[in-house]
Design an enzyme around this catalytic site. Structure first.
Site, PDB file in Angstrom:
ATOM      1  N   TYR A  53       0.832  -1.200   0.000  1.00 56.14           N
ATOM      2  CA  TYR A  53       0.000   0.000   0.000  1.00 56.14           C
ATOM      3  C   TYR A  53       0.872   1.257   0.000  1.00 56.14           C
ATOM      4  CZ  TYR A  53      -4.059  -2.905   1.284  1.00 56.14           C
ATOM      5  OH  TYR A  53      -5.048  -3.844   1.305  1.00 56.14           O
ATOM      6  N   LEU A 216     -18.440  -1.697   0.803  1.00 58.09           N
ATOM      7  CA  LEU A 216     -19.362  -0.770   0.136  1.00 58.09           C
ATOM      8  C   LEU A 216     -19.204  -0.807  -1.382  1.00 58.09           C
ATOM      9  CD1 LEU A 216     -19.052   2.306   2.526  1.00 58.09           C
ATOM     10  CD2 LEU A 216     -20.590   0.340   2.675  1.00 58.09           C
ATOM     11  N   LEU A 221     -22.385   1.173  -2.850  1.00 62.57           N
ATOM     12  CA  LEU A 221     -23.417   0.897  -1.850  1.00 62.57           C
ATOM     13  C   LEU A 221     -23.500   1.984  -0.775  1.00 62.57           C
ATOM     14  CD1 LEU A 221     -22.724  -2.925  -1.418  1.00 62.57           C
ATOM     15  CD2 LEU A 221     -24.744  -1.899  -2.497  1.00 62.57           C
TER      16      LEU A 221
END
Length: 328
Positions: A53, A216, A221
């Protein structure tokens, strides 16, 4: 905050896990530190990251997110001690051989580098970010056993494994009298329920904690249509969020209408649904601001009745365990 055990272990973790993938590429370090402080204030003790990351199109480098977390730990005041820290390895960290994947050499180098970036001498949950089909389980488990014996890692988890990969891993670990995997991190949300075929049954059989990522669905969502009407953009960790929205527009509209009917925000409803799944330990939420984290915690207070759960299943049909899903 609610707490539970991570799978079959005695390790206590919060029912929401703080995802840190935005730290660096989308969230400045000072804001990331505020988010982590806020997480502790809310009772969230479970943080997830990865050695890969931090990279973005503006030139951020892999490993930057772990460095941001490490500098936060360095502030002291019990930050490291109060955190159940999970990181991952698999993705290549450079262009030379053995700078990625899961050979014993690559695992050793990856752990040492993560420990340096994180500024800690141990990792609570060390996760394989993907299956490595070229490395035998005997080699992987021997490497992990050495790291456990050295006190550099405590538990081992997987991410993006198929159900039969989990079975392979656990049976190989059983033969070595080793604990093996304690968690699996998978793509799981109302729109993506494929893991109910075989991953969820494997997780339940072997006693792993399930950690859903992208709960999500890259923001789809989280009230995407309402944001669209207000002139906002659909943004998230997964690519092609706009395409996902277009392919599911009628269902997403019906979903947002259902959320309004029961008086909840769509994002909270999506998290509450995951929290109701029997295999789920903690959805991974990746806020870009502390206010997003405050909102996510509300999902813990939502108790969905059978009628709402049935309506969600109608909108987003689930999968039966294999082979009943496609046979008899």
């Amino acid at each position: 905050m609610e707490f539970t055990h991570l799978g079959r272990t005695g390790l206590t973790v919060s029912r929401l896990c703080l995802g840190t993938m935005n730290f660096g590429p989308h969230t400045e370090e000072s804001d990331a530190h505020l988010i982590m402080d806020s997480a502790h204030e809310l009772g969230i003790n479970f943080f997830d990251t990865s050695n890969s990351y931090g990279r973005n199109v503006e030139g951020g480098q892999k490993g930057r997110t772990e460095e941001i977390i490490g500098r936060w730990f360095a502030k002291g005041d019990g930050r490291r001690e109060r955190t159940v820290l999970a990181t991952k390895a698999y993705a290549p960290m450079g262009e030379w051989p053995n700078e990625g994947r899961l050979s014993a050499l690559a695992i050793r180098r990856a752990v040492e580098a993560s420990l340096r970036r994180l500024g800690t001498d141990y990792i609570d949950l060390y996760q394989m970010h993907h299956i490595d089909r070229d490395t035998p389980w005997e080699e992987i488990w021997q490497a992990m056993e050495v790291l456990v014996a050295q006190g550099k890692i405590i538990y081992v988890g997987s991410s993006n494994f198929a159900g039969w990969h989990i079975a392979q891993a656990q049976e190989a670990a059983r033969g070595r009298h080793f604990l093996g995997l304690v968690s699996e991190q998978s793509l799981y949300n109302l729109l993506d329920r494929t893991i109910e075929l075989e991953v969820v049954p494997a997780v339940q059989y072997y006693g792993l904690g399930l950690l859903p990522w992208s709960p999500l669905r890259s923001g789809v969502l989280s009230g995407a249509l309402r944001k669209e009407r207000e002139g906002g953009l659909v943004r998230g960790a997964l690519p092609h969020a706009g395409e996902i929205l277009e392919a599911n527009r009628p269902r997403i509209q019906a979903y947002e209408d259902l959320a309004a009917e029961i008086g909840e925000h769509p994002a909270d409803l999506a998290l509450a649904w995951l929290l109701s799944r029997p295999a789920v330990t903690a959805p991974i939420v990746g806020p870009r601001a502390a206010s997003h984290l405050d909102a996510a915690v509300h999902a813990l207070d939502i108790k969905l009745d059978e009628e709402v759960l049935a309506r969600l299943d109608e909108l987003f049909p689930g999968r039966k365990p294999a082979p009943e899903d496609y046979a008899w």
